[in-house]
Enzyme design. Sequence first.
Site, PDB file in Angstrom:
ATOM      1  N   VAL A   1     -28.278 -16.969  18.432  1.00 35.32           N
ATOM      2  CA  VAL A   1     -28.179 -18.010  19.565  1.00 35.32           C
ATOM      3  C   VAL A   1     -27.777 -17.220  21.063  1.00 35.32           C
ATOM      4  O   VAL A   1     -27.691 -17.959  21.953  1.00 35.32           O
ATOM      5  CB  VAL A   1     -27.141 -18.779  19.465  1.00 35.32           C
ATOM      6  CG1 VAL A   1     -27.417 -19.456  17.841  1.00 35.32           C
ATOM      7  CG2 VAL A   1     -25.699 -17.898  19.026  1.00 35.32           C
TER       8      VAL A   1
ATOM      9  N   SER B   1     -26.789 -12.888  15.855  1.00 40.64           N
ATOM     10  CA  SER B   1     -27.199 -13.201  14.699  1.00 40.64           C
ATOM     11  C   SER B   1     -28.052 -11.722  14.079  1.00 40.64           C
ATOM     12  O   SER B   1     -28.838 -11.535  13.344  1.00 40.64           O
ATOM     13  CB  SER B   1     -28.044 -14.100  13.967  1.00 40.64           C
ATOM     14  OG  SER B   1     -26.803 -15.127  13.871  1.00 40.64           O
TER      15      SER B   1
ATOM     16  N   TYR C   1     -16.311  -9.305  12.993  1.00 37.31           N
ATOM     17  CA  TYR C   1     -17.931 -10.032  12.789  1.00 37.31           C
ATOM     18  C   TYR C   1     -18.021 -10.760  14.427  1.00 37.31           C
ATOM     19  O   TYR C   1     -19.416 -10.177  14.640  1.00 37.31           O
ATOM     20  CB  TYR C   1     -17.314 -11.154  11.900  1.00 37.31           C
ATOM     21  CG  TYR C   1     -18.739 -11.600  11.999  1.00 37.31           C
ATOM     22  CD1 TYR C   1     -19.701 -11.561  11.508  1.00 37.31           C
ATOM     23  CD2 TYR C   1     -18.893 -13.583  12.646  1.00 37.31           C
ATOM     24  CE1 TYR C   1     -20.787 -12.501  11.472  1.00 37.31           C
ATOM     25  CE2 TYR C   1     -19.858 -14.586  12.646  1.00 37.31           C
ATOM     26  CZ  TYR C   1     -21.317 -14.056  12.519  1.00 37.31           C
ATOM     27  OH  TYR C   1     -21.915 -14.729  12.113  1.00 37.31           O
TER      28      TYR C   1
ATOM     29  N   LYS D   1     -27.224  -9.197  12.109  1.00 37.95           N
ATOM     30  CA  LYS D   1     -27.071  -8.988  10.568  1.00 37.95           C
ATOM     31  C   LYS D   1     -28.079  -8.791   9.971  1.00 37.95           C
ATOM     32  O   LYS D   1     -27.429  -7.428   8.600  1.00 37.95           O
ATOM     33  CB  LYS D   1     -27.107 -10.759  10.449  1.00 37.95           C
ATOM     34  CG  LYS D   1     -26.363 -11.845  10.479  1.00 37.95           C
ATOM     35  CD  LYS D   1     -26.487 -12.906  10.585  1.00 37.95           C
ATOM     36  CE  LYS D   1     -25.258 -14.926  10.985  1.00 37.95           C
ATOM     37  NZ  LYS D   1     -25.605 -15.422  10.690  1.00 37.95           N
TER      38      LYS D   1
ATOM     39  N   TYR E   1     -33.075 -18.596  10.308  1.00 39.18           N
ATOM     40  CA  TYR E   1     -32.413 -19.945  10.354  1.00 39.18           C
ATOM     41  C   TYR E   1     -33.534 -21.097   9.254  1.00 39.18           C
ATOM     42  O   TYR E   1     -34.047 -20.049   8.558  1.00 39.18           O
ATOM     43  CB  TYR E   1     -31.772 -21.278  11.121  1.00 39.18           C
ATOM     44  CG  TYR E   1     -31.038 -19.896  12.128  1.00 39.18           C
ATOM     45  CD1 TYR E   1     -30.246 -18.911  11.935  1.00 39.18           C
ATOM     46  CD2 TYR E   1     -31.182 -20.028  13.394  1.00 39.18           C
ATOM     47  CE1 TYR E   1     -29.303 -18.327  12.648  1.00 39.18           C
ATOM     48  CE2 TYR E   1     -31.004 -19.038  14.719  1.00 39.18           C
ATOM     49  CZ  TYR E   1     -29.588 -18.382  13.660  1.00 39.18           C
ATOM     50  OH  TYR E   1     -28.330 -17.332  14.757  1.00 39.18           O
TER      51      TYR E   1
END
Length: 305
Positions: free
Chosen positions: A259, A61, A189, A64, A241
């Site tokens: 993660v 992530s 992705y 992103k 998060y």
Amino acid sequence: MELLLSELVSRNRHWTNFGNVATYIPELKNANKDALGIVVVDIEGNIYKAGDYETKFTIQSISKPITLMLALMDYGPDHVFEKVGMEPTGDPFNSMRKLETINPSRPLNPMINAGAIAVASIIRGKDNEEKMDRILQLFRKISKNPNLNINENVYLSEKKTGDRNRAMAYFLRDVGIIEGDVEAILDLYFKQCSIEVTCEDIAHIGMFLANHGVIKETGEQYVPKNITQIVKTFMVTCGMYDASGEFAIQVGVPAKSGVGGGIMCAVPNRMGIGVVGPALDKKGNSIAGVKVLESLSKELALSIF
């Protein structure tokens, strides 16, 4: 600085015993649960390292904010934020709950999986190969590592087990947020999440953001300042998060976790920080990595608030 970093890693290493490596992507089970490392790159270009900083991990992530930058450069904020919102969710990063219950049905922000899939769907390129090449070129430039590449084993593992992401993507197409071939969008992705990095790579990316999109060595404004401001704001509000509020209070800097165990921080005008610690807490953040950053923030008064 390295003495301080070494002391903080030693002081907080025991926290790795209280976390677990990610298992929902089978390949991530192979990570070393006990690893903990940190790299700091400051505004003068000095690099400080401590602990297991050479540990390789997939960016997950942490990708992103970077793909968001690319989409914003491609289309501008107005178009991007028709596809994805700007608000924290309060839900886990892979939750689908609010997709169907809010109106309009769009992901609440680009830092959750649904939002990042929507962002991936609008990256420019004639095909996935060109799109992925553009993503990799941006990562290589701002990480100062021309050899960054995809970990094929992790990519294939994500692709094989990514049913929840698949469900989100098909829902997003059903409500008109994404268009085109859902499997191709998901493939892009999964690949962006599988880029393999080290702490130093993400520390350089953090420093790039901390320097407002300017390549320090050349003075080039490689990404417009307003776009880096948008990205860093999302990192503060959504980057950790559903623990982002607590992290803002305890550490107080723009950050993004993954993660794979990484955390990237951008301390405006001061430094970029890369941390790795694959043992995660229940919200998907590196449990010992967060503790190291809490300690470092207090020692160096890093909070932007």
